[in-house]
Enzyme design. Structure first.
Site, PDB file in Angstrom:
ATOM      1  N   GLY A   1       0.788  -1.237   0.000  1.00  0.00           N
ATOM      2  CA  GLY A   1       0.000   0.000   0.000  1.00  0.00           C
ATOM      3  C   GLY A   1       0.815   1.279   0.000  1.00  0.00           C
ATOM      4  O   GLY A   1       0.273   2.357   0.164  1.00  0.00           O
ATOM      5  N   ALA A   2       2.129   1.197  -0.205  1.00  0.00           N
ATOM      6  CA  ALA A   2       2.972   2.385  -0.177  1.00  0.00           C
ATOM      7  C   ALA A   2       3.140   2.993  -1.570  1.00  0.00           C
ATOM      8  O   ALA A   2       3.900   3.928  -1.766  1.00  0.00           O
ATOM      9  CB  ALA A   2       4.337   2.042   0.414  1.00  0.00           C
TER      10      ALA A   2
ATOM     11  N   ASP B   1       3.131  -1.388 -13.817  1.00  0.00           N
ATOM     12  CA  ASP B   1       3.766  -2.041 -12.677  1.00  0.00           C
ATOM     13  C   ASP B   1       4.395  -3.377 -13.060  1.00  0.00           C
ATOM     14  O   ASP B   1       5.531  -3.672 -12.691  1.00  0.00           O
ATOM     15  CB  ASP B   1       2.739  -2.241 -11.561  1.00  0.00           C
ATOM     16  CG  ASP B   1       2.093  -0.924 -11.140  1.00  0.00           C
ATOM     17  OD1 ASP B   1       2.621   0.127 -11.532  1.00  0.00           O
ATOM     18  OD2 ASP B   1       1.080  -0.963 -10.440  1.00  0.00           O
TER      19      ASP B   1
HETATM   20  P1  ADP Z   1       0.305  -1.933  -3.551  1.00  0.00           P
HETATM   21  O1  ADP Z   1       0.318  -2.928  -4.643  1.00  0.00           O
HETATM   22  O2  ADP Z   1       0.375  -0.530  -4.048  1.00  0.00           O
HETATM   23  O3  ADP Z   1       1.336  -2.200  -2.510  1.00  0.00           O
HETATM   24  P2  ADP Z   1      -2.278  -3.065  -3.145  1.00  0.00           P
HETATM   25  O4  ADP Z   1      -3.425  -2.696  -2.284  1.00  0.00           O
HETATM   26  O5  ADP Z   1      -2.504  -3.226  -4.596  1.00  0.00           O
HETATM   27  O6  ADP Z   1      -1.117  -2.029  -2.833  1.00  0.00           O
HETATM   28  O7  ADP Z   1      -1.665  -4.428  -2.630  1.00  0.00           O
HETATM   29  C1  ADP Z   1      -1.440  -4.614  -1.250  1.00  0.00           C
HETATM   30  C2  ADP Z   1      -1.942  -5.986  -0.880  1.00  0.00           C
HETATM   31  O8  ADP Z   1      -0.996  -6.955  -1.358  1.00  0.00           O
HETATM   32  C3  ADP Z   1      -2.044  -6.240   0.579  1.00  0.00           C
HETATM   33  O9  ADP Z   1      -3.272  -5.792   1.099  1.00  0.00           O
HETATM   34  C4  ADP Z   1      -1.935  -7.765   0.652  1.00  0.00           C
HETATM   35  O10 ADP Z   1      -3.163  -8.359   0.292  1.00  0.00           O
HETATM   36  C5  ADP Z   1      -0.959  -8.043  -0.476  1.00  0.00           C
HETATM   37  N1  ADP Z   1       0.409  -8.203   0.050  1.00  0.00           N
HETATM   38  C6  ADP Z   1       1.486  -7.403  -0.160  1.00  0.00           C
HETATM   39  N2  ADP Z   1       2.576  -7.911   0.460  1.00  0.00           N
HETATM   40  C7  ADP Z   1       2.188  -9.041   1.067  1.00  0.00           C
HETATM   41  C8  ADP Z   1       2.845 -10.040   1.870  1.00  0.00           C
HETATM   42  N3  ADP Z   1       4.137  -9.953   2.158  1.00  0.00           N
HETATM   43  N4  ADP Z   1       2.093 -11.072   2.313  1.00  0.00           N
HETATM   44  C9  ADP Z   1       0.789 -11.181   2.006  1.00  0.00           C
HETATM   45  N5  ADP Z   1       0.133 -10.285   1.270  1.00  0.00           N
HETATM   46  C10 ADP Z   1       0.806  -9.242   0.805  1.00  0.00           C
END
Ligand code: ADP
Ligand code: MG
Length: 394
Positions: free
Chosen positions: A134-135, A184
């Site tokens: 989410g960053a 991306d």
């Molecule tokens: P971004 O892709 O910009 O970081 P998104 O909301 O598209 O934000 O994706 C974030 C989501 O990806 C999280 O809510 C989670 O579901 C998943 N995610 C990211 N890293 C992990 C991790 N290490 N383990 C499990 N899920 C993850």
């Protein structure tokens, strides 16, 4: 306005510890370990769905997956982060909209591969990622790209990087339900060490452009504001709608086809808000081209003013910044950064600041102080460098 603060990322999988964790969880060694990076967008924001140009790069933070094919159609998934525990699914019974939580990313890839006519057997998968979720660094695509790279090899599908880009986009758009473009995945799958990925979103063509900040005494700082504003989804949809309206009124297929020189004429044809949205896209496309040319001729020290102009355009014309991002950018600039901008879709996430090495600490300290002074959540600040795209690591 509601804001949410996010949880932290994992550690980034070291092959040995990932292998032993995999064995402890699943009782056998993985067939292999594949990794795919997150990305940061140097410049070119919201230009992707206008068939324009973007300039992201694959970062030195990545999702790592240990995978072992099974003899049946069961998929078992576990992450080192979060509290979801082991997730189990049937690879033969996947459908969009049925999966919640992080499993939708790997399972979306399985589904998209199947839609493409590729048979995917069951498998066990352990995920570790140090891409903060989410960053604005695309932690979700890092997962998808690691999984598609692993399954492409394990199933012998023989997909090209371009095909994997399209496939993961299909997974995100339909299975996950996020209306994202191709930037991306292109950065994660096609990036390279020391290079930014100059991508033409109209035809998917890529040119790798040197971006070696360290060699020029610079670092690229990411300032993760740690907030996501609740109107991000609605804001994205309404910006997209404005761009479509603008293109229609101006009689072009996409805003990519409209030039900076024609903006004066456009001002008389569009309502003031749509005009400002259009002006952001048109000038941002031009800034991407200028950034590429400058990186090639002068190197990274010349792109500061373009980063600044990009931020001003997103803040004033596209209106997708927020107080945390503006404070990060302004503070970084006034404490030695040579250029700074918000990066990603907006309304939260991260800013980037191109900073001379000798001013790095000063910028970090000033931003932390400014956030504390404003009563904002403490930001996370780290450097990123252009790293290799998705690959097998063991
Ligand atoms: P971004 O892709 O910009 O970081 P998104 O909301 O598209 O934000 O994706 C974030 C989501 O990806 C999280 O809510 C989670 O579901 C998943 N995610 C990211 N890293 C992990 C991790 N290490 N383990 C499990 N899920 C993850
Ligand atoms: Mg994402």
């Amino acid at each position: 306005m509601n804001t949410t603060t996010r949880t932290d990322a994992g550690t980034g999988g070291l092959p040995d510890s990932l292998t032993s964790r995999f064995e402890a969880t699943f009782g056998a060694a993985p067939d292999g370990i594949w990794a795919a990076p997150g990305r940061v967008n140097l410049i070119g924001e919201h230009t992707d769905y206008n068939e324009g140009f973007v300039l992201p790069f694959a970062i030195d933070k990545r999702a790592t997956t240990a995978v072992r094919l099974r003899g049946d159609s069961t998929v078992r998934l576990i992450s080192t982060v979060g509290d979801q525990g082991l997730v189990e699914a049937d690879a033969a019974a996947l459908a969009p909209g049925t999966v919640i939580g992080w499993a939708k990313y790997p399972l979306g890839v399985v589904w998209a591969l199947q839609q493409h006519g590729i048979e995917v057997p069951g498998f066990d998968l352990l995920l570790d990622s140090d891409v903060p979720p989410g960053a604005g660094l695309s932690s979700s695509h890092a997962i998808e790209c690691a999984v598609v790279t692993a399954l492409n090899e394990l199933t012998g599908a023989g997909l090209t990087a371009e095909e994997m880009v399209t496939l993961t986009q299909h997974a995100e758009n339909v299975f996950v339900g996020a209306p994202t473009g191709i930037m991306d995945q292109s950065a994660s799958l096609r990036g390279a060490s020391g290079r930014a990925v100059f991508l033409d979103c109209r035809d998917q063509s890529v040119e790798l452009v040197p971006f070696q900040a360290q060699e020029h005494g610079l670092v690229l700082l990411v300032i993760d504001t740690k907030v996501s504003h609740s109107h991000a989804d609605g804001g994205y949809a309404s910006r997209r709608a404005s761009c479509e309206l603008g293109a229609e009124v101006l009689g072009v297929k996409a805003l990519r086809d409209f030039g900076v020189a024609d903006l004066v004429e456009a001002s008389g044809l569009l309502d003031p808000v749509t005009f400002r949205r259009v002006r952001h896209i048109v000038t941002e496309n031009d800034r991407v081209l200028q950034t590429v040319a400058t990186l090639r001729s002068e190197g990274p020290a010349g792109i500061g003013r373009l980063l600044d102009a990009s931020h001003a355009s997103m803040r004033d014309d596209f209106e997708i910044s927020c107080p945390e991002l503006d404070l990060a950018v302004d503070t970084a600039r006034s404490h030695g950064a040579i250029g700074a901008r918000m990066t990603g879709g907006g309304f939260g996430g991260s800013a980037i600041a191109l900073t001379p090495v000798q001013h790095e600490q000063q910028v970090r300290d000033a931003v932390v102080r400014a956030f504390a002074g404003a009563g904002f959540t403490a930001p996370d600040i780290f450097t990123v460098t252009p790293a290799a795209g998705a690959e097998r690591v063991r």
